[in-house]
Scaffold this motif. Structure first.
Motif, PDB file in Angstrom:
ATOM      1  N   PHE A  66      40.843  43.304  35.916  1.00  0.00           N
ATOM      2  CA  PHE A  66      41.838  42.737  35.021  1.00  0.00           C
ATOM      3  C   PHE A  66      41.649  41.228  34.927  1.00  0.00           C
ATOM      4  N   ARG A  67      41.956  40.691  33.766  1.00  0.00           N
ATOM      5  CA  ARG A  67      41.800  39.254  33.552  1.00  0.00           C
ATOM      6  C   ARG A  67      43.068  38.525  33.973  1.00  0.00           C
ATOM      7  N   LEU A  68      42.885  37.411  34.666  1.00  0.00           N
ATOM      8  CA  LEU A  68      44.015  36.598  35.103  1.00  0.00           C
ATOM      9  C   LEU A  68      44.383  35.639  33.975  1.00  0.00           C
ATOM     10  N   GLY A  69      45.406  36.020  33.212  1.00  0.00           N
ATOM     11  CA  GLY A  69      45.807  35.219  32.061  1.00  0.00           C
ATOM     12  C   GLY A  69      44.671  35.084  31.069  1.00  0.00           C
ATOM     13  N   ASN A  70      44.437  33.868  30.603  1.00  0.00           N
ATOM     14  CA  ASN A  70      43.314  33.591  29.705  1.00  0.00           C
ATOM     15  C   ASN A  70      42.190  32.859  30.427  1.00  0.00           C
ATOM     16  N   SER A  71      42.157  32.996  31.745  1.00  0.00           N
ATOM     17  CA  SER A  71      41.177  32.262  32.547  1.00  0.00           C
ATOM     18  C   SER A  71      39.841  33.003  32.595  1.00  0.00           C
ATOM     19  N   ASP A  72      38.914  32.454  33.379  1.00  0.00           N
ATOM     20  CA  ASP A  72      37.610  33.092  33.570  1.00  0.00           C
ATOM     21  C   ASP A  72      37.596  33.976  34.812  1.00  0.00           C
ATOM     22  N   VAL A  73      38.776  34.304  35.358  1.00  0.00           N
ATOM     23  CA  VAL A  73      38.884  35.109  36.575  1.00  0.00           C
ATOM     24  C   VAL A  73      39.251  36.550  36.210  1.00  0.00           C
ATOM     25  N   TRP A  74      38.393  37.480  36.609  1.00  0.00           N
ATOM     26  CA  TRP A  74      38.672  38.913  36.497  1.00  0.00           C
ATOM     27  C   TRP A  74      38.790  39.458  37.910  1.00  0.00           C
ATOM     28  N   PHE A  75      39.744  40.373  38.132  1.00  0.00           N
ATOM     29  CA  PHE A  75      40.026  40.798  39.504  1.00  0.00           C
ATOM     30  C   PHE A  75      40.490  42.249  39.548  1.00  0.00           C
TER      31      PHE A  75
END
Length: 224
Positions: free
Chosen positions: A198-207
């Motif tokens: 899943f993407r953390l908001g509109n950031s470049d972090v997927w988790f």
């Protein structure tokens, strides 16, 4: 001695198979013996929730996982060396009767060491907010207009996946990917499936996070 590693194995087949009379097994054990005249030995496995099984087999040339109707679910070893040692990591079907059938040379010794663990994955639906304390803090940084760079630098130093304690017997493991535009998947997840990150908001972090036993060891891959 030859050594063979098999990663997390999933899937189901329709090929029929016939199991011998099976011995009951617990969630952990170390047993050995000699193959019967048919070169076969069978173990009934306990019904588990979402899980993984780690096992080491010696003297085994073929290993099959069967369902309650003796239908083949998957082949774990095929035409392996009789003097080999096989290390396996696989998932059992959830809450189903299964058996493990081992083959080798008639009258020759075999050994079966195993450990079964149930996992506690987070819901498969996308979370509105992460459960990980580290990612919660990062979400606050992002919402305030901050950067993810410090987070990624910390992950490079510490290594991934990110591991956080839950209690004395469990840990939270969070798999991470940087910079994807679309979907990212974890192949061979603790849930025994191919799960999306899943993407953390509109950031470049997927988790994606899972709560697992503290001594969990597994193989996985991330892909897009």
């Amino acid at each position: 001695m030859k050594r063979v590693w098999s990663g997390l194995l999933l899937g189901i087949g329709a090929l029929p198979a016939v199991a011998a009379t099976c011995e009951q097994s617990s969630r952990q054990g170390d047993v050995q013996g000699k193959f019967d005249a048919n070169g076969e030995v069978c173990f009934s496995l306990p019904e588990l929730g979402e899980n993984y099984v780690s096992a080491t087999l010696n003297g085994v040339t073929d290993a099959r996982l069967l369902d309650g109707q003796n239908r083949r679910i998957r082949t774990l070893i095929e035409n392996g060396p009789a003097d080999g040692e096989h290390t396996l990591l696989f998932a059992l079907p959830v809450k189903q009767n299964t058996s493990l059938v081992l083959h080798g040379e008639a009258g020759k010794p075999w050994r079966f060491q195993w450990r079964m663990k149930e996992t506690s994955p987070l819901p498969r639906v996308q979370m509105l907010a992460p459960v990980s304390p580290t990612l919660k803090a990062l979400a606050n940084v992002i919402s305030a207009g901050g950067s993810t760079e410090a987070f990624w630098q910390a992950q490079r130093r510490q290594g991934t996946p990110m591991v956080e304690p839950v209690d004395a017997n469990h840990k939270r493991v969070t798999f991470l990917w940087r910079g994807a535009r679309d979907n990212v998947f974890i192949l061979g997840s603790p849930a025994g499936d191919h799960d999306p990150l899943f993407r953390l908001g509109n950031s470049d972090v997927w988790f994606r996070s899972y709560v697992v036993p503290a001594d969990t060891v597994m193989q996985y891959k991330l892909g897009r």
